[in-house]
Structure formats: structure tokens, C-alpha cells
Design a protein around this motif. Structure first.
Motif, mmCIF file in Angstrom:
data_model
loop_
_atom_site.group_PDB
_atom_site.id
_atom_site.type_symbol
_atom_site.label_atom_id
_atom_site.label_comp_id
_atom_site.label_asym_id
_atom_site.label_seq_id
_atom_site.Cartn_x
_atom_site.Cartn_y
_atom_site.Cartn_z
ATOM 1 N N LEU A 208 -2.932 9.095 11.700
ATOM 2 C CA LEU A 208 -1.771 8.761 10.894
ATOM 3 C C LEU A 208 -0.676 8.130 11.750
ATOM 4 N N ASP A 209 -0.495 8.651 12.959
ATOM 5 C CA ASP A 209 0.484 8.051 13.874
ATOM 6 C C ASP A 209 0.120 6.598 14.182
ATOM 7 N N THR A 210 -1.178 6.331 14.342
ATOM 8 C CA THR A 210 -1.631 4.962 14.590
ATOM 9 C C THR A 210 -1.304 4.059 13.403
ATOM 10 N N LEU A 211 -1.564 4.556 12.196
ATOM 11 C CA LEU A 211 -1.274 3.770 10.994
ATOM 12 C C LEU A 211 0.228 3.493 10.865
ATOM 13 N N LYS A 212 1.044 4.496 11.162
ATOM 14 C CA LYS A 212 2.495 4.313 11.075
ATOM 15 C C LYS A 212 2.979 3.272 12.090
ATOM 16 N N MET A 213 2.424 3.314 13.297
ATOM 17 C CA MET A 213 2.818 2.358 14.318
ATOM 18 C C MET A 213 2.467 0.933 13.897
ATOM 19 N N ILE A 214 1.256 0.741 13.422
ATOM 20 C CA ILE A 214 0.818 -0.595 13.021
ATOM 21 C C ILE A 214 1.643 -1.096 11.843
ATOM 22 N N HIS A 215 1.869 -0.249 10.863
ATOM 23 C CA HIS A 215 2.656 -0.644 9.685
ATOM 24 C C HIS A 215 4.072 -1.033 10.104
ATOM 25 N N GLY A 216 4.679 -0.232 10.977
ATOM 26 C CA GLY A 216 6.025 -0.542 11.435
ATOM 27 C C GLY A 216 6.096 -1.886 12.132
ATOM 28 N N ALA A 217 5.096 -2.172 12.963
ATOM 29 C CA ALA A 217 5.070 -3.451 13.677
ATOM 30 C C ALA A 217 4.908 -4.620 12.710
ATOM 31 N N LEU A 218 4.035 -4.469 11.732
ATOM 32 C CA LEU A 218 3.826 -5.539 10.753
ATOM 33 C C LEU A 218 5.097 -5.802 9.956
ATOM 34 N N GLN A 219 5.781 -4.739 9.561
ATOM 35 C CA GLN A 219 7.007 -4.896 8.784
ATOM 36 C C GLN A 219 8.110 -5.559 9.594
ATOM 37 N N ARG A 220 8.031 -5.466 10.910
ATOM 38 C CA ARG A 220 9.063 -6.038 11.773
ATOM 39 C C ARG A 220 8.646 -7.380 12.370
ATOM 40 N N GLY A 221 7.537 -7.940 11.861
ATOM 41 C CA GLY A 221 7.209 -9.313 12.219
ATOM 42 C C GLY A 221 5.980 -9.541 13.068
ATOM 43 N N ALA A 222 5.311 -8.482 13.530
ATOM 44 C CA ALA A 222 4.065 -8.677 14.277
ATOM 45 C C ALA A 222 3.018 -9.281 13.352
ATOM 46 N N CYS A 223 2.108 -10.070 13.924
ATOM 47 C CA CYS A 223 1.071 -10.671 13.090
ATOM 48 C C CYS A 223 -0.232 -9.888 13.163
ATOM 49 N N GLY A 224 -0.219 -8.745 13.846
ATOM 50 C CA GLY A 224 -1.426 -7.939 13.903
ATOM 51 C C GLY A 224 -1.491 -7.099 15.156
ATOM 52 N N ILE A 225 -2.716 -6.742 15.540
ATOM 53 C CA ILE A 225 -2.934 -5.840 16.668
ATOM 54 C C ILE A 225 -3.964 -6.411 17.632
ATOM 55 N N VAL A 226 -3.823 -6.026 18.889
ATOM 56 C CA VAL A 226 -4.900 -6.138 19.875
ATOM 57 C C VAL A 226 -5.008 -4.733 20.444
ATOM 58 N N MET A 227 -5.849 -3.919 19.856
ATOM 59 C CA MET A 227 -5.801 -2.478 20.080
ATOM 60 C C MET A 227 -7.185 -1.941 20.425
ATOM 61 N N GLY A 228 -7.206 -0.944 21.322
ATOM 62 C CA GLY A 228 -8.468 -0.357 21.757
ATOM 63 C C GLY A 228 -8.582 1.116 21.494
ATOM 64 N N ARG A 229 -8.079 1.934 22.428
ATOM 65 C CA ARG A 229 -8.370 3.370 22.396
ATOM 66 C C ARG A 229 -7.846 4.067 21.153
ATOM 67 N N ASN A 230 -6.769 3.558 20.540
ATOM 68 C CA ASN A 230 -6.286 4.190 19.320
ATOM 69 C C ASN A 230 -7.234 3.979 18.151
ATOM 70 N N ALA A 238 -14.744 3.961 12.657
ATOM 71 C CA ALA A 238 -15.012 2.981 11.605
ATOM 72 C C ALA A 238 -14.110 3.201 10.398
ATOM 73 N N ALA A 239 -13.873 4.456 10.051
ATOM 74 C CA ALA A 239 -13.002 4.770 8.920
ATOM 75 C C ALA A 239 -11.570 4.348 9.214
ATOM 76 N N LEU A 240 -11.111 4.611 10.431
ATOM 77 C CA LEU A 240 -9.763 4.203 10.805
ATOM 78 C C LEU A 240 -9.653 2.685 10.801
ATOM 79 N N LEU A 241 -10.668 2.010 11.304
ATOM 80 C CA LEU A 241 -10.667 0.546 11.302
ATOM 81 C C LEU A 241 -10.519 0.012 9.880
ATOM 82 N N ASN A 242 -11.200 0.629 8.939
ATOM 83 C CA ASN A 242 -11.106 0.229 7.539
ATOM 84 C C ASN A 242 -9.669 0.368 7.033
ATOM 85 N N ALA A 243 -9.031 1.488 7.360
ATOM 86 C CA ALA A 243 -7.646 1.708 6.934
ATOM 87 C C ALA A 243 -6.706 0.696 7.582
ATOM 88 N N VAL A 244 -6.929 0.408 8.854
ATOM 89 C CA VAL A 244 -6.102 -0.559 9.565
ATOM 90 C C VAL A 244 -6.276 -1.952 8.969
#
Length: 266
Positions: A208-230, A238-244
Motif C-alpha cells: 500500500l505504501d508503494t501504491l501511495k508513493m506512485i500515485h502521489g508522484a503521478l498526481q504531481r507530474g511524474a510520467c511513471g516509474i522505473v522501479m525494482g525492489r518495491n 505480479a499482483a502488485l504490478l497489476n495494481a501499479v
């Protein structure tokens, strides 16, 4: 349509203007860390979702472990030469040529710049020279903002992140991978010349913390992620990837993405 724009479309999807990039290049400096010990297995599990827009990987992985079912984008790391056990992990240089990356079939290259470190000049010069080589072949360059141990606290410093992103772009990067901070991240985006994608940084405590971080970044103008260990150190990668993916390409809320995650793990 130039070759560079065509290759950028394989990284950042034109229909959404966003990108989901999975980074699996950690082993070049950290070795076989949890989640990518069996790197081929990790690739198979996440590739099977069909939701990875592009992968950030090394030439070793590309040659020996990368066999996706489809044709996702590939960003090849071409800087390295230092490890976590050495005297200074920021002491990187170029270790692969753009021509080698093209011969492997990469769509873009990635180079780290350790701004604020003792190796600032060398890594920025390396990034600038890599940008020249990339653009000679119409290949995009991802500038990776690195910190190292001494600068770890800077990942929450908005002014540092804004400076670093702008500097890397002005030295020739076409995309930036940097850290997300809840306060002022929109200023980091506003001051940069090119698209910004966020790194995961240290492992989040929960999915959930990962989802909140990604959502916050997108809302503030990021165009996505380059993310690994999270992603690949999650109990349910795979389930988390689907949610992301739903966060990035369907513009879901955190609540909606969490619901996707829960249904995928039920």
C-alpha cells in the motif's frame, strides 16, 4: 517521426503519456539480492502479466536471462564499474557502448550521474558523452540520479532533486529517473526539461505504501516509474504490478488500485 521519437514511444506509451518500467539492473553493483537471485524467473513472472512497458537491465541479463514472451521496450544500463563492497559506489564510468546496446536490440540507454558526490564531474561528463553517442544513433538516454551512501539523505531534498534533474537534462538526458518526495515534487517536474519517472528507493514497508508513493508522484507530474525492489520484493509481485499498471495507465485512485491488488491476491 524521428528514430528517437519512435524509440521513446516504446518506453513512454503515447496513448497515456506514461510508462511502467521495471528495473532489474541492481545486480551490477549489489549482486544477487532478494527478488532477483533467479533473475530469469523474476522476468518470467512479471512478463507474464503483459503489463511491463519496458525493462531496465544490464548487458549480462540481456544476453543470458532475458526472454520475454512479447516485445517490451528495453533500456540498457551502460554505466557501472563500482560495487557496494568497493571504496565508493559513485565512482562509475561508461562500461558499454551505444553500438553494443543497439546490437543487442536495446531501445534506450541509461547512465547514472552522482551529482553532489566527489565523482560528480566524471559521471556528468560520462552522461553528456553518452548522450552525444545516443543522439548520433537517434537513441534516447535515461539519466539516472544516483546518490550513494554519503548523499542518501538527499533523496528527500526537493531543491537537490530539482537541481539534479535539470542538470542531467541539460547534459543531454531525454528522460530522468529520480527519487520522489511528498513535499514539492511538482517543482522538480516543473523545472525539468524532459519526462521524469520515479525510482522506488529503499523497500517500502507495505505494498500500500508503494501504491501511495506512485500515485502521489503521478498526481504531481511524474510520467511513471522505473522501479525494482518495491515490485519484485513484494510478497505478491505480479499482483502488485497489476495494481501499479492500473494506477499508471488507468489513472486509478489508491483505493481502486488497492482493490485490484486485493482481488489479484484473493
Amino acid at each position: 517521426m524521428t528514430g528517437l521519437k519512435n524509440r521513446m514511444k516504446r518506453i513512454i506509451k503515447p496513448d497515456t503519456g506514461r510508462s511502467l518500467v521495471i528495473a532489474i539492473d541492481h545486480g551490477y553493483a549489489l549482486g544477487p539480492v532478494k527478488g532477483i537471485v533467479d533473475i530469469a524467473g523474476t522476468i518470467r513472472e512479471l512478463d507474464a502479466t503483459g503489463q511491463v512497458d519496458a525493462w531496465l537491465l544490464t548487458k549480462g541479463i540481456f544476453r543470458h536471462a532475458f526472454e520475454p514472451a512479447g516485445s517490451p521496450g528495453v533500456i540498457l544500463r551502460i554505466s557501472g564499474g563500482a560495487t557496494i563492497t568497493g571504496p565508493d559506489i559513485t565512482n562509475e564510468g561508461l562500461v558499454t557502448s551505444v553500438e553494443e546496446g543497439l546490437s543487442l536490440g536495446a531501445d534506450a540507454m541509461a547512465v547514472s550521474a552522482f551529482i553532489g558526490s566527489e565523482n560528480e564531474r566524471e559521471t556528468l561528463v560520462g552522461l553528456a558523452r553518452a548522450a552525444d553517442d545516443c543522439h548520433r544513433w537517434n537513441v534516447p538516454l535515461l539519466g539516472v540520479i544516483g546518490l550513494g551512501k554519503a548523499l542518501g539523505e538527499k533523496k528527500n531534498d526537493t531543491r537537490f532533486l530539482a537541481l539534479s534533474a535539470r542538470v542531467a537534462a541539460e547534459h543531454g538526458a531525454d528522460m530522468i529517473k529520480t527519487y520522489y518526495t511528498e513535499q514539492g515534487f511538482e517543482d522538480v517536474v516543473a523545472g525539468c526539461l524532459v519526462p521524469i519517472m520515479i525510482a522506488g528507493g529503499p523497500k517500502c514497508e507495505t505494498d500500500l505504501d508503494t501504491l501511495k508513493m506512485i500515485h502521489g508522484a503521478l498526481q504531481r507530474g511524474a510520467c511513471g516509474i522505473v522501479m525494482g525492489r518495491n515490485i519484485w520484493q513484494s510478497p505478491h509481485p505480479a499482483a502488485l504490478l497489476n495494481a501499479v499498471w492500473h494506477l499508471i495507465h488507468k489513472n486509478c485512485s489508491v483505493v481502486e488500485a488497492q482493490d485490484v491488488l486485493e482481488k489479484s491476491t484473493a
